[in-house]
Write a protein that holds these residues in place. Structure first.
Motif, PDB file in Angstrom:
ATOM      1  N   ARG A 161      19.548 -29.568  14.975  1.00 59.56           N
ATOM      2  CA  ARG A 161      19.827 -31.177  14.230  1.00 59.56           C
ATOM      3  C   ARG A 161      18.039 -31.519  15.003  1.00 59.56           C
ATOM      4  N   GLY A 162      17.734 -32.306  14.206  1.00 57.98           N
ATOM      5  CA  GLY A 162      16.388 -32.853  14.891  1.00 57.98           C
ATOM      6  C   GLY A 162      15.451 -32.337  14.904  1.00 57.98           C
ATOM      7  N   SER A 163      15.114 -31.403  14.421  1.00 58.93           N
ATOM      8  CA  SER A 163      14.026 -30.254  14.660  1.00 58.93           C
ATOM      9  C   SER A 163      13.631 -30.737  13.008  1.00 58.93           C
ATOM     10  N   ASN A 164      11.890 -30.553  12.676  1.00 62.41           N
ATOM     11  CA  ASN A 164      11.531 -30.154  11.282  1.00 62.41           C
ATOM     12  C   ASN A 164      11.408 -28.582  11.468  1.00 62.41           C
ATOM     13  N   LEU A 165      11.135 -27.817  12.382  1.00 60.43           N
ATOM     14  CA  LEU A 165      10.738 -26.378  11.848  1.00 60.43           C
ATOM     15  C   LEU A 165      11.965 -25.838  12.981  1.00 60.43           C
ATOM     16  N   THR A 166      12.256 -24.489  11.418  1.00 58.17           N
ATOM     17  CA  THR A 166      13.204 -24.130  11.339  1.00 58.17           C
ATOM     18  C   THR A 166      12.786 -22.610  11.253  1.00 58.17           C
ATOM     19  N   LYS A 167      14.066 -21.671  12.115  1.00 57.80           N
ATOM     20  CA  LYS A 167      13.711 -20.526  12.458  1.00 57.80           C
ATOM     21  C   LYS A 167      14.050 -19.541  12.267  1.00 57.80           C
ATOM     22  N   PHE A 168      13.180 -18.220  12.284  1.00 59.33           N
ATOM     23  CA  PHE A 168      13.223 -16.837  11.423  1.00 59.33           C
ATOM     24  C   PHE A 168      12.944 -16.149  12.641  1.00 59.33           C
ATOM     25  N   ARG A 169      14.219 -15.077  12.642  1.00 59.77           N
ATOM     26  CA  ARG A 169      14.186 -14.146  13.024  1.00 59.77           C
ATOM     27  C   ARG A 169      14.323 -12.415  11.911  1.00 59.77           C
ATOM     28  N   VAL A 170      13.148 -12.227  11.853  1.00 65.17           N
ATOM     29  CA  VAL A 170      12.631 -11.084  10.893  1.00 65.17           C
ATOM     30  C   VAL A 170      13.020  -9.148  11.615  1.00 65.17           C
ATOM     31  N   GLU A 171      13.347  -9.507  11.066  1.00 60.45           N
ATOM     32  CA  GLU A 171      13.358  -7.513  11.181  1.00 60.45           C
ATOM     33  C   GLU A 171      13.373  -6.620  10.434  1.00 60.45           C
ATOM     34  N   ILE A 172      12.052  -5.935  10.616  1.00 57.25           N
ATOM     35  CA  ILE A 172      11.097  -5.778   9.582  1.00 57.25           C
ATOM     36  C   ILE A 172      11.164  -4.509   9.861  1.00 57.25           C
ATOM     37  N   GLU A 173      11.282  -3.154   8.932  1.00 60.61           N
ATOM     38  CA  GLU A 173      10.998  -2.188   9.262  1.00 60.61           C
ATOM     39  C   GLU A 173       9.449  -1.433   8.165  1.00 60.61           C
ATOM     40  N   GLY A 174       8.670  -0.938   8.579  1.00 58.36           N
ATOM     41  CA  GLY A 174       8.098  -0.305   7.829  1.00 58.36           C
ATOM     42  C   GLY A 174       5.778  -0.743   8.563  1.00 58.36           C
ATOM     43  N   SER A 175       5.841  -2.172   9.170  1.00 59.43           N
ATOM     44  CA  SER A 175       4.562  -2.441   9.565  1.00 59.43           C
ATOM     45  C   SER A 175       5.131  -2.881  11.387  1.00 59.43           C
ATOM     46  N   GLU A 176       3.605  -2.739  11.718  1.00 57.25           N
ATOM     47  CA  GLU A 176       3.279  -2.759  13.674  1.00 57.25           C
ATOM     48  C   GLU A 176       3.380  -5.004  13.515  1.00 57.25           C
ATOM     49  N   GLY A 232       1.048  -0.958   0.075  1.00 52.05           N
ATOM     50  CA  GLY A 232       0.203  -0.168   0.081  1.00 52.05           C
ATOM     51  C   GLY A 232       0.874   0.971   0.466  1.00 52.05           C
ATOM     52  N   GLU A 233       0.368   2.414   1.052  1.00 50.47           N
ATOM     53  CA  GLU A 233       1.366   3.305   1.593  1.00 50.47           C
ATOM     54  C   GLU A 233       2.675   2.771   1.173  1.00 50.47           C
ATOM     55  N   LYS A 234       2.682   1.665   2.135  1.00 48.89           N
ATOM     56  CA  LYS A 234       4.507   1.380   3.637  1.00 48.89           C
ATOM     57  C   LYS A 234       5.406   1.244   2.797  1.00 48.89           C
ATOM     58  N   THR A 235       6.208   1.584   2.571  1.00 46.92           N
ATOM     59  CA  THR A 235       7.538   0.542   2.537  1.00 46.92           C
ATOM     60  C   THR A 235       8.024   0.193   3.232  1.00 46.92           C
ATOM     61  N   ILE A 236       8.326  -1.194   3.234  1.00 47.74           N
ATOM     62  CA  ILE A 236       8.483  -2.442   4.121  1.00 47.74           C
ATOM     63  C   ILE A 236      10.151  -2.570   3.738  1.00 47.74           C
ATOM     64  N   VAL A 237      11.071  -2.647   4.917  1.00 54.23           N
ATOM     65  CA  VAL A 237      12.046  -2.883   4.749  1.00 54.23           C
ATOM     66  C   VAL A 237      12.511  -4.322   5.357  1.00 54.23           C
ATOM     67  N   GLU A 238      13.134  -5.413   5.005  1.00 54.18           N
ATOM     68  CA  GLU A 238      13.243  -7.317   5.512  1.00 54.18           C
ATOM     69  C   GLU A 238      14.446  -7.933   5.763  1.00 54.18           C
ATOM     70  N   LYS A 239      14.706  -8.588   6.200  1.00 56.19           N
ATOM     71  CA  LYS A 239      16.079  -8.608   6.417  1.00 56.19           C
ATOM     72  C   LYS A 239      16.100 -10.083   7.562  1.00 56.19           C
ATOM     73  N   LYS A 240      15.787 -11.099   7.152  1.00 59.90           N
ATOM     74  CA  LYS A 240      16.072 -12.725   7.768  1.00 59.90           C
ATOM     75  C   LYS A 240      16.971 -13.251   8.235  1.00 59.90           C
ATOM     76  N   PHE A 241      17.384 -13.553   8.986  1.00 66.81           N
ATOM     77  CA  PHE A 241      18.181 -14.268   9.813  1.00 66.81           C
ATOM     78  C   PHE A 241      17.707 -15.758  10.096  1.00 66.81           C
ATOM     79  N   ILE A 242      17.795 -16.931   9.466  1.00 68.28           N
ATOM     80  CA  ILE A 242      17.732 -18.604   9.432  1.00 68.28           C
ATOM     81  C   ILE A 242      18.066 -19.033  10.080  1.00 68.28           C
ATOM     82  N   SER A 243      18.213 -19.679  10.893  1.00 64.87           N
ATOM     83  CA  SER A 243      18.598 -21.374  11.287  1.00 64.87           C
ATOM     84  C   SER A 243      17.877 -22.172  11.326  1.00 64.87           C
ATOM     85  N   LEU A 244      18.835 -23.442  11.676  1.00 68.03           N
ATOM     86  CA  LEU A 244      18.059 -25.003  11.132  1.00 68.03           C
ATOM     87  C   LEU A 244      18.387 -25.611  12.939  1.00 68.03           C
TER      88      LEU A 244
END
Length: 398
Positions: free
Chosen positions: A269-284, A255-267
């Motif tokens: 051993r033994g997990s079916n779920l990968t972890k995301f830490r998303v640094e985000i600007e422009g949205s709450e 929309g009118e927002k400008t989104i800045v996005e950066k993802k830090f991803i880790s996985l």
């Protein structure tokens, strides 16, 4: 900017206090489990500053750490980990087995660094320039990939073979050894294809412009907007217990927002779920999606506990996908269905806190024999959420 606390959810709480170090005594820690469930394949992080408080544990050239349960001579697998991406190890990782409502003591000592072979670690990730410019990652249970700028430009220039998507692809492996390099070689250098299952699994998960497994979006009125392919990457580590990396995206409009996005991803051993830490600007708020494919699956949610699930029939078998996040960030969910190709997704609506969102996402494939039913998959997500909310607690032994 990479921050020091990007693995702060879902791992052990490190109690940073000293009880006095006697150099004649072994350095011991206690790991406690307050849940009524047995715990395994959960990664404990020990701050190296805590270890260095004992002069006998000061790292020198040629030395690393050895962890064993008190009373046992068996060494546990461990990994020095760089959690802030500056090239220097910050924490020591290991994965204890702790029974329900109990604790165990472990001893940490120094050891000589072992010379490892060229074998690929079970937790592995890399940039894949030979297949346009994918980035792929895996552990002993699951594998994923996403797509870079060359693949995007090929679509924009009408060159065959490109991919335009910031969705996350699932590679449906059913072996516990690494397959990324093997499958790419099979696809690119032989008459075989990773789209065919020769006993190890296959890549038949359709992403397109959907969110795949855990891609993000921002809701604008009644629709969802999202970025295109990643523009930069950096591999942080690969190892026996964890692989991690970051990817960034060009600023994009919602929309009118400008989104800045950066993802830090880790996985881990033994997990079916990968972890995301998303640094985000422009949205709450941020919407994390799971593709609905043919829209013939079953949605299960427990927002109060912090998880959503989608279980679907998939190519003569069944497949579960899911998202887990801390309940204080979970605002709700949206089963968004549309006739537009690939845009039907189950979204977890998450709150941005201090400029970031942390969540876990992944899948369970029935043919891998890890999960046979929807109930088994949902129980895994429910228990994973409990563990995220009450991680193993670590403190120094008195």
């Amino acid at each position: 900017m990479i921050t020091q606390n990007w693995f702060k959810y879902g791992v052990a709480i490190i109690t940073l206090f000293l009880v006095g170090c006697d150099n004649d005594k072994p350095f011991e820690i206690i790991v406690s489990n307050s849940l009524n469930i047995d715990r395994s394949f959960e990664t404990v992080e020990i701050d190296l500053d805590l270890l260095k408080s004992d002069i006998t544990l000061k790292l020198v050239s040629g030395k690393s750490y050895r962890i064993s349960e008190v009373g046992s001579t068996k060494e546990l697998i461990s990994q020095l980990s760089d959690i802030d991406g500056d090239g220097t190890a910050d924490v020591l990782l290991f994965q204890p087995e702790i029974a329900a409502n109990s604790n165990k003591k472990f001893t940490v000592t120094l050891k000589d660094i072992e010379v490892h072979s060229d074998d690929i670690p079970k937790c592995y990730s890399r940039f894949v320039p030979e297949r346009t410019d994918d980035y792929a990652w895996e552990n002993d249970r699951v594998a994923f990939r996403t797509y870079g700028p060359v693949a995007q430009k090929m679509i924009e220039d009408s060159i065959p073979g490109g991919t335009l998507s910031s969705g996350m692809d699932a590679w449906l492996k059913r072996v516990d050894y690494p397959i990324i390099n093997k499958w790419y070689k099979k696809e690119l250098e032989t008459d075989g294809s990773y789209h065919e299952d020769d006993g190890e699994g296959l890549d038949n998960f359709h992403v397109g412009t959907s969110r795949g497994v855990g891609g993000i979006a921002v809701k604008v009125d009644t629709t969802y907007q999202f970025s295109r392919n990643f523009t930069e990457y950096k591999t942080i580590e690969t190892g026996p217990l964890r692989t991690s990396f970051w990817i960034t995206y060009a600023p994009w409009k919602a929309g009118e927002k400008t989104i800045v996005e950066k993802k830090f991803i880790s996985l881990d051993r033994g997990s079916n779920l990968t972890k995301f830490r998303v640094e985000i600007e422009g949205s709450e708020t941020l919407s994390v999606g799971l593709t609905l494919h043919e829209k013939d699956g079953v949605v299960t949610t427990d927002v109060e506990k912090g998880w959503v699930s989608y279980w679907e029939p998939y190519f003569e078998t069944e497949l579960g996908t899911g998202i887990v996040a801390k309940p204080n960030t979970f605002l709700g969910y949206d089963k968004y269905e549309t006739n537009a190709k690939d845009l039907s997704n189950l979204y977890a609506q998450l709150k941005v806190i201090n400029g970031e969102v942390v969540y876990y996402t992944g899948f369970g494939w029935k043919k891998s024999k890890q999960f046979n039913t929807k109930e088994e998959w949902n129980n895994y997500l429910a228990q994973f959420a409990k563990k995220v909310n009450k991680p193993l607690v670590v403190k120094l032994s008195k």
